[in-house]
Every structure is written in C-alpha cells, then in structure tokens.
Design a protein around this motif. Structure first.
Motif, PDB file in Angstrom:
ATOM      1  N   MET A   1     218.323  78.252 -27.097  1.00 49.42           N
ATOM      2  CA  MET A   1     218.582  77.328 -25.993  1.00 49.42           C
ATOM      3  C   MET A   1     218.425  75.895 -26.488  1.00 49.42           C
ATOM      4  N   SER A   2     219.412  75.067 -26.136  1.00 46.67           N
ATOM      5  CA  SER A   2     219.370  73.702 -26.653  1.00 46.67           C
ATOM      6  C   SER A   2     219.268  72.628 -25.571  1.00 46.67           C
ATOM      7  N   GLY A   3     219.517  72.943 -24.335  1.00 46.37           N
ATOM      8  CA  GLY A   3     219.510  71.909 -23.309  1.00 46.37           C
ATOM      9  C   GLY A   3     218.995  72.410 -21.980  1.00 46.37           C
ATOM     10  N   VAL A   4     218.864  71.487 -21.049  1.00 45.70           N
ATOM     11  CA  VAL A   4     218.301  71.822 -19.743  1.00 45.70           C
ATOM     12  C   VAL A   4     219.206  72.804 -18.986  1.00 45.70           C
ATOM     13  N   GLN A   5     220.527  72.729 -19.170  1.00 46.05           N
ATOM     14  CA  GLN A   5     221.405  73.679 -18.486  1.00 46.05           C
ATOM     15  C   GLN A   5     221.136  75.100 -18.962  1.00 46.05           C
ATOM     16  N   GLN A   6     220.920  75.265 -20.271  1.00 48.08           N
ATOM     17  CA  GLN A   6     220.649  76.609 -20.789  1.00 48.08           C
ATOM     18  C   GLN A   6     219.283  77.118 -20.336  1.00 48.08           C
ATOM     19  N   LEU A   7     218.293  76.223 -20.302  1.00 49.59           N
ATOM     20  CA  LEU A   7     216.981  76.614 -19.770  1.00 49.59           C
ATOM     21  C   LEU A   7     217.116  77.073 -18.320  1.00 49.59           C
ATOM     22  N   ALA A   8     217.822  76.289 -17.533  1.00 53.13           N
ATOM     23  CA  ALA A   8     218.006  76.620 -16.116  1.00 53.13           C
ATOM     24  C   ALA A   8     218.758  77.935 -15.950  1.00 53.13           C
ATOM     25  N   GLY A   9     219.780  78.152 -16.752  1.00 54.08           N
ATOM     26  CA  GLY A   9     220.553  79.392 -16.681  1.00 54.08           C
ATOM     27  C   GLY A   9     219.721  80.609 -17.004  1.00 54.08           C
TER      28      GLY A   9
ATOM     29  N   LEU B   1     212.629 103.458 -12.185  1.00 54.72           N
ATOM     30  CA  LEU B   1     213.788 103.316 -11.298  1.00 54.72           C
ATOM     31  C   LEU B   1     215.045 103.975 -11.857  1.00 54.72           C
ATOM     32  N   GLY B   2     215.020 104.330 -13.137  1.00 53.83           N
ATOM     33  CA  GLY B   2     216.182 104.952 -13.771  1.00 53.83           C
ATOM     34  C   GLY B   2     217.203 103.947 -14.270  1.00 53.83           C
ATOM     35  N   ILE B   3     216.782 102.720 -14.492  1.00 51.04           N
ATOM     36  CA  ILE B   3     217.705 101.689 -14.978  1.00 51.04           C
ATOM     37  C   ILE B   3     217.961 101.911 -16.460  1.00 51.04           C
ATOM     38  N   ALA B   4     219.231 102.003 -16.805  1.00 49.01           N
ATOM     39  CA  ALA B   4     219.608 102.234 -18.199  1.00 49.01           C
ATOM     40  C   ALA B   4     220.469 101.113 -18.756  1.00 49.01           C
ATOM     41  N   LYS B   5     221.047 100.306 -17.880  1.00 53.89           N
ATOM     42  CA  LYS B   5     221.947  99.252 -18.343  1.00 53.89           C
ATOM     43  C   LYS B   5     221.873  98.071 -17.388  1.00 53.89           C
ATOM     44  N   TRP B   6     222.035  96.882 -17.961  1.00 48.28           N
ATOM     45  CA  TRP B   6     222.060  95.649 -17.174  1.00 48.28           C
ATOM     46  C   TRP B   6     223.387  94.947 -17.370  1.00 48.28           C
ATOM     47  N   LEU B   7     223.915  94.406 -16.293  1.00 49.53           N
ATOM     48  CA  LEU B   7     225.052  93.493 -16.353  1.00 49.53           C
ATOM     49  C   LEU B   7     224.527  92.143 -15.879  1.00 49.53           C
ATOM     50  N   VAL B   8     224.597  91.151 -16.737  1.00 54.97           N
ATOM     51  CA  VAL B   8     224.060  89.832 -16.416  1.00 54.97           C
ATOM     52  C   VAL B   8     225.136  88.787 -16.653  1.00 54.97           C
ATOM     53  N   SER B   9     225.227  87.854 -15.736  1.00 56.58           N
ATOM     54  CA  SER B   9     226.145  86.732 -15.874  1.00 56.58           C
ATOM     55  C   SER B   9     225.366  85.450 -15.616  1.00 56.58           C
ATOM     56  N   ILE B  10     225.563  84.474 -16.502  1.00 60.84           N
ATOM     57  CA  ILE B  10     224.886  83.181 -16.384  1.00 60.84           C
ATOM     58  C   ILE B  10     225.954  82.093 -16.424  1.00 60.84           C
ATOM     59  N   THR B  11     225.812  81.113 -15.546  1.00 62.84           N
ATOM     60  CA  THR B  11     226.742  79.982 -15.554  1.00 62.84           C
ATOM     61  C   THR B  11     225.969  78.704 -15.262  1.00 62.84           C
ATOM     62  N   HIS B  12     226.487  77.602 -15.747  1.00 64.83           N
ATOM     63  CA  HIS B  12     225.838  76.327 -15.453  1.00 64.83           C
ATOM     64  C   HIS B  12     226.853  75.197 -15.547  1.00 64.83           C
ATOM     65  N   VAL B  13     226.598  74.195 -14.739  1.00 66.46           N
ATOM     66  CA  VAL B  13     227.336  72.935 -14.779  1.00 66.46           C
ATOM     67  C   VAL B  13     226.275  71.843 -14.825  1.00 66.46           C
ATOM     68  N   ALA B  14     226.668  70.611 -14.773  1.00 69.39           N
ATOM     69  CA  ALA B  14     225.713  69.508 -14.920  1.00 69.39           C
ATOM     70  C   ALA B  14     224.553  69.594 -13.927  1.00 69.39           C
ATOM     71  N   ASP B  15     224.829  69.932 -12.668  1.00 70.71           N
ATOM     72  CA  ASP B  15     223.801  69.860 -11.631  1.00 70.71           C
ATOM     73  C   ASP B  15     223.159  71.185 -11.245  1.00 70.71           C
ATOM     74  N   TYR B  16     223.795  72.310 -11.568  1.00 74.46           N
ATOM     75  CA  TYR B  16     223.294  73.610 -11.130  1.00 74.46           C
ATOM     76  C   TYR B  16     223.467  74.659 -12.209  1.00 74.46           C
ATOM     77  N   ALA B  17     222.598  75.662 -12.129  1.00 78.75           N
ATOM     78  CA  ALA B  17     222.732  76.866 -12.950  1.00 78.75           C
ATOM     79  C   ALA B  17     222.597  78.051 -12.007  1.00 78.75           C
ATOM     80  N   ALA B  18     223.272  79.130 -12.343  1.00 81.25           N
ATOM     81  CA  ALA B  18     223.205  80.335 -11.523  1.00 81.25           C
ATOM     82  C   ALA B  18     223.299  81.555 -12.429  1.00 81.25           C
ATOM     83  N   ALA B  19     222.775  82.657 -11.928  1.00 80.06           N
ATOM     84  CA  ALA B  19     222.859  83.912 -12.667  1.00 80.06           C
ATOM     85  C   ALA B  19     222.837  85.068 -11.681  1.00 80.06           C
ATOM     86  N   SER B  20     223.446  86.153 -12.099  1.00 77.75           N
ATOM     87  CA  SER B  20     223.364  87.388 -11.334  1.00 77.75           C
ATOM     88  C   SER B  20     223.011  88.514 -12.295  1.00 77.75           C
TER      89      SER B  20
END
Length: 134
Positions: free
Chosen positions: A50-58, A108-127
């Motif tokens: 991670m190199s910047g605040v957007q990546q930290l936030a994501g 819980l029987g979790i065997a796989k994760w699907l993760v998505s991360i996105t960020h722009v200047a003002d916001y970061a989001a993930a699912s």
C-alpha cells in the motif's frame, strides 16, 4: 407439485458485507497516529503493497466488509491483524484469515472469498462475499 430444481456443485453465499469510507477520515487517523494506524490495522505484508491513503482506505473497507460477511459485530473487540487482504499476481484481492476469524470461517463452511475494492480521491469502498465449498 413440481420438484425444486437444484444445481449440484454450485457454491452458495454464506455471507455478504459492504463498506464505504471517506478517505479524509483515514488521512486524519494516519496523521493523528503517525504509523500506529497502519501498524494496528494492517499486517507487514499489507503495508508493503500500500502506497497511499486511498489504498489504506480501500483495504480498511475490505476488512470491515469481511467482518460483516462473517457476521461479526463491529462494536466488539476486533482483531484487525487476523484479517489479511493480499493481492494475487493478477491484482485481484484475496483474503487470508488467521486466529479466531479462520476458525469462524471454518465453522461457517466458508471456502472462498470474492472481494472487490475501489477508491477515488474522496471515498473508498469494498464488498466481500463469503462462499461455501463446491
């Protein structure tokens, strides 16, 4: 009565989580705590990519989304370093759980994760989507 159609060998969703954060909040936290924020919330492996605040936030959003998918209440004590969001060679995020979260995912029987991360200047989001094994 018609029989219910089931598709064998199809994974199903065990849990789902989503999170969004203003990057300004993360920037403020990092400025107030210096490196302590990164040390408290991210493993050495995560910090190395991670190199910047957007990546930290994501990545922070991804960890919160993973907790939600696990059904963990965010108001209880969280072991942030037991959730690791790595990056595959393809650039795709992947989840590695340690300690109590690995045990919980196994129960819980979790065997796989699907993760998505996105960020722009003002916001970061993930699912995060937790799937069972096929």
């Amino acid at each position: 009565m018609k029989p219910i159609l089931t598709v064998p060998d199809t994974p199903y969703i065990i849990g789902y989580g989503i999170e969004i954060v203003a990057t300004a909040e993360i920037k403020t936290l990092t400025e107030q705590t210096q490196r302590n924020f990164a040390m408290q919330y991210f493993t050495a492996s995560e910090r190395s990519i991670m190199s910047g605040v957007q990546q930290l936030a994501g990545r922070f959003c991804a960890k919160k989304a993973i907790l939600k998918a696990l059904g963990v209440e965010l108001n209880q004590k969280i072991f942030w370093l037991d959730i690791e969001v790595q990056r595959l060679l393809t650039g795709e995020p992947s989840v590695v759980l340690h300690g109590q979260y690995r045990e919980l995912a196994n129960r819980l029987g979790i065997a796989k994760w699907l993760v998505s991360i996105t960020h722009v200047a003002d916001y970061a989001a993930a699912s995060a989507i937790a799937l069972n094994s096929i």
